[in-house]
Design an enzyme around this catalytic site. Structure first.
Site, PDB file in Angstrom:
ATOM      1  CB  THR A  35      -1.307  -0.065   1.186  1.00  0.00           C
ATOM      2  OG1 THR A  35      -1.242  -1.472   1.080  1.00  0.00           O
ATOM      3  CG2 THR A  35      -1.625   0.936   0.888  1.00  0.00           C
ATOM      4  CD1 TRP A  36       4.899   4.107   1.875  1.00  0.00           C
ATOM      5  CD2 TRP A  36       6.456   2.875   2.784  1.00  0.00           C
ATOM      6  NE1 TRP A  36       5.644   5.061   2.104  1.00  0.00           N
ATOM      7  CE2 TRP A  36       6.854   4.080   2.886  1.00  0.00           C
ATOM      8  CE3 TRP A  36       7.352   2.027   3.156  1.00  0.00           C
ATOM      9  CZ2 TRP A  36       7.658   4.483   2.882  1.00  0.00           C
ATOM     10  CZ3 TRP A  36       8.118   2.175   3.892  1.00  0.00           C
ATOM     11  CH2 TRP A  36       8.655   3.085   3.512  1.00  0.00           C
ATOM     12  CG  HIS A  78      -0.083  -9.941  -2.481  1.00  0.00           C
ATOM     13  ND1 HIS A  78       1.134  -9.140  -1.802  1.00  0.00           N
ATOM     14  CD2 HIS A  78      -0.882  -9.540  -1.195  1.00  0.00           C
ATOM     15  CE1 HIS A  78       0.424  -7.755  -0.591  1.00  0.00           C
ATOM     16  NE2 HIS A  78      -0.955  -8.272  -1.089  1.00  0.00           N
ATOM     17  NE  ARG A 126       9.101  -4.518   6.638  1.00  0.00           N
ATOM     18  CZ  ARG A 126       7.697  -4.674   7.622  1.00  0.00           C
ATOM     19  NH1 ARG A 126       6.656  -4.299   7.630  1.00  0.00           N
ATOM     20  NH2 ARG A 126       7.553  -3.916   8.688  1.00  0.00           N
ATOM     21  CG  ASP A 127      15.068  -9.139   7.890  1.00  0.00           C
ATOM     22  OD1 ASP A 127      14.059  -9.519   7.936  1.00  0.00           O
ATOM     23  OD2 ASP A 127      16.059  -8.624   7.894  1.00  0.00           O
ATOM     24  NE  ARG A 158      16.108 -11.018   9.985  1.00  0.00           N
ATOM     25  CZ  ARG A 158      17.877 -10.606  10.262  1.00  0.00           C
ATOM     26  NH1 ARG A 158      18.419 -11.031  10.971  1.00  0.00           N
ATOM     27  NH2 ARG A 158      17.565  -9.730   9.427  1.00  0.00           N
ATOM     28  CB  ALA A 188       7.987 -13.382  10.419  1.00  0.00           C
TER      29      ALA A 188
END
Length: 312
Positions: free
Chosen positions: A53-54, A106, A125-126, A128, A131
Site C-alpha cells: 500500500t505504501w 502479491h 522486505r526482510d 523477519r 513475519a
C-alpha cells in the site's frame, strides 16, 4: 489446491507466461488470464506485508502529480489477483480507467504474465519483519476464519492464526501455503517471491525496491521510482508529495485513502498500516526462532540474501 503445468498462450508483448497457478483463500492468479495490458501499465508487486500500500501511494502521487485521488486507493489501484473483490468488478474498474494504470499484485513472477510494455515495481522486505507484520495483520482478520470460504471454488476458508507471535513465527518459517513453497504461511512465501524477481532484475521494465531503503531515504527512492516510470517531477510540489507518502501521514489519512467503494470501510477501520517500523522481531525471536529463519533464507543466492535481509 494450486496446480502446476498451466498452459498459457504468449501474446504480443509478452516475454513469458505464468508457470504456476496460485489459488488460496486470498489469492487467485487465474484472474490475470483476462488482463489486457496497456502500454505504460504499472504493476506494484510484493509479497504480503512488504510495503504494498505504501508503494501504491507513492505511485499515485507520481502518476497524478498531486496528493489527491479520484477515488479510494483500492479502486484507483485494484488488486487483480485478490479474492476479496469480485473478478468482474476489478476488470470493469481497470477497463474504465483513463489515467496511467497501476495495479497491485502479491504474486511472484512465476504466477504472472510478464509483458514488455508493462513496468513492474517489485518491493522486498526482510522476512523477519514481514513475519511480524503478517502476524499482526492475520491476527486482526482471525474473525474471517468463522465465515464460509470466499476464495476460488475448492479452496479452504481463511485459517485462524495463533495469537502467540513465537508460535506464528514457527509456522511462518516452516510452512508454505502452496506445495512448492516452504515458508510464508498463511500467505505466499517472501523468499520465493524475491527469488523469482531477482533473476529478472536487470530487465529494463523491472525495478526492485527495498522496504528499508524506502524508510531510510523516501525522497531519493521516490525520485528513483519517478525516473524508472518516466514521470516528470515538479520540484515546486515535490516536498508535499513526499510528505504525503510518509507513514505518519498515510496512517492519519487512512480513511480517505482506503474507505469506500468495492473495498468498503474494513481496511480503513482496521489498523492496516500498523507501526511501519522494522526490527520488532528482536522482541520475539530467540535463538530457536532465528534458526528457523536462517534455514528459510539459506537456499537463496548469497547476493540476494544479503540484500533482502538488511533489516534495521
Amino acid at each position: 489446491m494450486a496446480a502446476r503445468g498451466r498452459t498459457h498462450t504468449v501474446g504480443v508483448g509478452m516475454i513469458k507466461g505464468p508457470e504456476r497457478v496460485y489459488r488460496s483463500f486470498f489469492l487467485d492468479s487465474t484472474r490475470w488470464d483476462d488482463y489486457e495490458p496497456r502500454p505504460g501499465d504499472i504493476v506494484v508487486c510484493t509479497p504480503p506485508k512488504a510495503g504494498t500500500t505504501w508503494t501504491q501511494r507513492i505511485v499515485s502521487v507520481l502518476v497524478f502529480g498531486d496528493v489527491g485521488l479520484p477515488g479510494p486507493l483500492g479502486e484507483v489501484s485494484p488488486w487483480l489477483d485478490g479474492t476479496f473483490t469480485p473478478r468482474g468488478e476489478v476488470l470493469r474498474l481497470l477497463g474504465a480507467q483513463r489515467h496511467r494504470r497501476f495495479l497491485k499484485s502479491h504474486l511472484p513472477l512465476d504466477g504472472l504474465p510478464f509483458h514488455s510494455e508493462v513496468s513492474y515495481l517489485v518491493v522486498a522486505r526482510d522476512p523477519r519483519d514481514t513475519a511480524m507484520s503478517a502476524h499482526h495483520h492475520a491476527r486482526g482478520l482471525n474473525w474471517l476464519a468463522d465465515l464460509p470460504p470466499h476464495g476460488p471454488p475448492g479452496t479452504a476458508a481463511q485459517p485462524r492464526v495463533p495469537e502467540d507471535a513465537r508460535e506464528f513465527w514457527r509456522a511462518y518459517f516452516t510452512r508454505g501455503a502452496f506445495p512448492w513453497e516452504t515458508n510464508g504461511w498463511p500467505y505466499n512465501s517472501p523468499t520465493a517471491h524475491a527469488l523469482s524477481w531477482w533473476e529478472w532484475r536487470r530487465e529494463p521494465n523491472v525495478c526492485l525496491l527495498h522496504y528499508q531503503e524506502l524508510r531510510d531515504d523516501l525522497d531519493g527512492q521516490m525520485r528513483r521510482v519517478a525516473a524508472f516510470l518516466g514521470l516528470a517531477v515538479d520540484e515546486r510540489r515535490w516536498p508535499e508529495l513526499v510528505r504525503a507518502c510518509t507513514f505518519g501521514r498515510m496512517r492519519s489519512e487512512r480513511r480517505r485513502l482506503l474507505a469506500g467503494g468495492v473495498s468498503g470501510s474494513a481496511l480503513a477501520s482496521f489498523e492496516f498500516f500498523h507501526k511501519g517500523r522494522n526490527g520488532q522481531w528482536r522482541e520475539v525471536a530467540a535463538e530457536a526462532e532465528l534458526a528457523l529463519y536462517r534455514a528459510a533464507v539459506e537456499p537463496l543466492p548469497a547476493d540476494l540474501r544479503d540484500w533482502l535481509t538488511r533489516s534495521a
